[in-house]
Motif scaffolding. Structure first.
Motif, PDB file in Angstrom:
ATOM      1  N   GLY A  10      -7.467  -5.390  -5.600  1.00  0.00           N
ATOM      2  CA  GLY A  10      -7.660  -5.951  -6.934  1.00  0.00           C
ATOM      3  C   GLY A  10      -6.723  -5.342  -7.949  1.00  0.00           C
ATOM      4  N   GLY A  11      -6.753  -5.910  -9.144  1.00  0.00           N
ATOM      5  CA  GLY A  11      -5.886  -5.438 -10.220  1.00  0.00           C
ATOM      6  C   GLY A  11      -5.898  -6.421 -11.369  1.00  0.00           C
ATOM      7  N   TYR A  12      -4.709  -6.714 -11.887  1.00  0.00           N
ATOM      8  CA  TYR A  12      -4.589  -7.531 -13.089  1.00  0.00           C
ATOM      9  C   TYR A  12      -3.649  -8.712 -12.838  1.00  0.00           C
ATOM     10  CZ  TYR A  12      -6.152  -3.015 -14.842  1.00  0.00           C
ATOM     11  OH  TYR A  12      -6.828  -1.840 -15.024  1.00  0.00           O
ATOM     12  N   ALA A  13      -4.071  -9.891 -13.293  1.00  0.00           N
ATOM     13  CA  ALA A  13      -3.216 -11.092 -13.272  1.00  0.00           C
ATOM     14  C   ALA A  13      -2.476 -11.252 -11.944  1.00  0.00           C
ATOM     15  CB  ALA A  13      -2.222 -11.052 -14.429  1.00  0.00           C
ATOM     16  N   HIS A  14      -3.241 -11.200 -10.869  1.00  0.00           N
ATOM     17  CA  HIS A  14      -2.724 -11.419  -9.509  1.00  0.00           C
ATOM     18  C   HIS A  14      -1.821 -10.300  -9.005  1.00  0.00           C
ATOM     19  CE1 HIS A  14      -4.531 -15.293 -10.032  1.00  0.00           C
ATOM     20  NE2 HIS A  14      -3.719 -15.585 -11.025  1.00  0.00           N
ATOM     21  N   VAL A  15      -1.695  -9.205  -9.775  1.00  0.00           N
ATOM     22  CA  VAL A  15      -0.949  -8.038  -9.294  1.00  0.00           C
ATOM     23  C   VAL A  15      -1.948  -7.073  -8.663  1.00  0.00           C
ATOM     24  CG1 VAL A  15       0.483  -6.062  -9.954  1.00  0.00           C
ATOM     25  CG2 VAL A  15       0.805  -8.283 -11.086  1.00  0.00           C
ATOM     26  N   ALA A  16      -1.785  -6.772  -7.378  1.00  0.00           N
ATOM     27  CA  ALA A  16      -2.728  -5.904  -6.666  1.00  0.00           C
ATOM     28  C   ALA A  16      -2.387  -4.437  -6.937  1.00  0.00           C
ATOM     29  CB  ALA A  16      -2.689  -6.197  -5.174  1.00  0.00           C
ATOM     30  N   VAL A  17      -3.166  -3.809  -7.821  1.00  0.00           N
ATOM     31  CA  VAL A  17      -3.015  -2.377  -8.073  1.00  0.00           C
ATOM     32  C   VAL A  17      -3.687  -1.608  -6.944  1.00  0.00           C
ATOM     33  CG1 VAL A  17      -3.610  -0.488  -9.656  1.00  0.00           C
ATOM     34  CG2 VAL A  17      -2.957  -2.728 -10.575  1.00  0.00           C
ATOM     35  N   LEU A  18      -4.856  -2.098  -6.517  1.00  0.00           N
ATOM     36  CA  LEU A  18      -5.608  -1.472  -5.423  1.00  0.00           C
ATOM     37  C   LEU A  18      -5.365  -2.250  -4.143  1.00  0.00           C
ATOM     38  CD1 LEU A  18      -9.013  -0.975  -7.277  1.00  0.00           C
ATOM     39  CD2 LEU A  18      -7.145   0.678  -7.052  1.00  0.00           C
ATOM     40  N   LYS A  19      -5.138  -1.522  -3.052  1.00  0.00           N
ATOM     41  CA  LYS A  19      -4.811  -2.170  -1.783  1.00  0.00           C
ATOM     42  C   LYS A  19      -5.747  -1.656  -0.692  1.00  0.00           C
ATOM     43  CE  LYS A  19      -0.424  -1.661  -3.897  1.00  0.00           C
ATOM     44  NZ  LYS A  19       0.436  -0.540  -4.275  1.00  0.00           N
ATOM     45  N   ASP A  20      -6.745  -2.460  -0.384  1.00  0.00           N
ATOM     46  CA  ASP A  20      -7.641  -2.163   0.745  1.00  0.00           C
ATOM     47  C   ASP A  20      -8.341  -0.804   0.582  1.00  0.00           C
ATOM     48  OD1 ASP A  20      -8.773  -3.138   3.099  1.00  0.00           O
ATOM     49  OD2 ASP A  20      -7.427  -1.963   4.351  1.00  0.00           O
ATOM     50  N   VAL A  21      -8.931  -0.598  -0.587  1.00  0.00           N
ATOM     51  CA  VAL A  21      -9.613   0.668  -0.899  1.00  0.00           C
ATOM     52  C   VAL A  21     -11.040   0.631  -0.361  1.00  0.00           C
ATOM     53  CG1 VAL A  21     -10.605   2.011  -2.811  1.00  0.00           C
ATOM     54  CG2 VAL A  21      -8.218   1.241  -2.917  1.00  0.00           C
ATOM     55  N   SER A  22     -11.415   1.660   0.391  1.00  0.00           N
ATOM     56  CA  SER A  22     -12.790   1.800   0.896  1.00  0.00           C
ATOM     57  C   SER A  22     -13.237   3.252   0.723  1.00  0.00           C
ATOM     58  CB  SER A  22     -12.882   1.448   2.391  1.00  0.00           C
ATOM     59  OG  SER A  22     -12.557   0.099   2.618  1.00  0.00           O
ATOM     60  N   PHE A  23     -14.399   3.435   0.099  1.00  0.00           N
ATOM     61  CA  PHE A  23     -15.030   4.755   0.059  1.00  0.00           C
ATOM     62  C   PHE A  23     -16.471   4.604  -0.417  1.00  0.00           C
ATOM     63  CE2 PHE A  23     -13.261   4.491  -4.281  1.00  0.00           C
ATOM     64  CZ  PHE A  23     -14.309   4.967  -5.069  1.00  0.00           C
TER      65      PHE A  23
END
Length: 247
Positions: A10-23
């Motif tokens: 997820g992130g902003y305006a289709h820009v993925a700031v987070l990439k497959d984060v799990s915790f």
């Protein structure tokens, strides 16, 4: 566990700031969210509290999702942002009463809890003050009181020590420890690594929108092969990795 993040992109305006984060952030534990500026700490928090919608993945808080029941989900979470957000036209007392309504809490019982916290943070004689009379540190204390008087299952505190004097930091850590002992989960994002190392049970290290690793300090030492390291040493090693990867 109170917070479970699975494969969050997820992130902003289709820009993925987070990439497959799990915790996860477990009940009765303080989880330190650690990373460089721009690593994705605030973006992660914004997804958990519902300000951003995931592009992929899911977030569960106390076995609830935002999609299934928005109000019940939000009532599981108490949030202290890095920058205080107060209503200029409401007194301190009215801020507390608004939070009581938002969380659907018993008025008298919660006001009694709030008064204990107000006394601790030396605000009990300022109930009729407006935010423009407060310093930044006092505004931060109002946010802390409004969060920690609730019965939330997950407390999220983002750079909580900004603007607080040493006594207020000590008082905040006391309050956090009490919630931990009562069984709540605490997710704390901070750059004050010595304090994080002293108080947090587990750590999630974010780098470039991904989880570099997570675990106890002993587990982090093993991952980085640094048996004598403290959290500061591990952070610097992660920074070095990030620089080398972008070289």
């Amino acid at each position: 566990m109170s917070l479970e993040i699975k494969n969050l992109t997820g992130g902003y305006a289709h820009v993925a700031v987070l990439k497959d984060v799990s915790f996860t952030a477990n009940d009765g534990e303080i989880t330190g969210l650690i990373g460089l500026n721009g690593a994705g700490k605030s973006t992660t928090i914004k997804h958990v509290i519902g300000l951003l919608i995931p592009q992929k993945g899911e977030i569960n808080v106390n076995n609830m999702t935002l999609k299934a029941n928005k109000d019940a989900y939000h009532q599981q979470i108490a949030y202290v942002p890095e920058t205080p957000v107060l209503y200029p036209e409401l007194t301190l007392r009215e801020h507390i009463e608004l939070a009581i309504l938002a969380y659907d809490l018993d008025h008298d019982e919660t006001m009694a809890k709030a008064m204990v916290l107000l006394k601790k943070f030396r605000l009990d004689n300022k109930l009729d003050w407006f935010p423009n009379n407060f310093s930044k540190g006092m505004k931060q204390k109002v946010m802390i009181v409004c969060a920690f008087m609730t019965d939330a299952k997950l407390f999220i505190i983002d750079e909580p020590f900004t603007g607080l004097d040493p006594l207020a930091i000590h008082d905040l850590l006391d309050v956090v420890e009490a919630k931990k002992k009562a069984g709540a989960a605490i997710l704390m994002s901070t750059h004050i690594l010595a304090t994080a190392q002293q108080y947090a049970d587990r750590f999630v290290l974010l780098n470039d929108g991904k989880v570099r690793t997570s675990g106890t300090l002993a587990e982090l030492k093993q991952t980085f092969n640094m048996s004598d390291a403290n959290l500061d040493d591990i952070y610097l090693q992660m920074t070095k990795e990030a620089v080398d990867n972008h070289a």
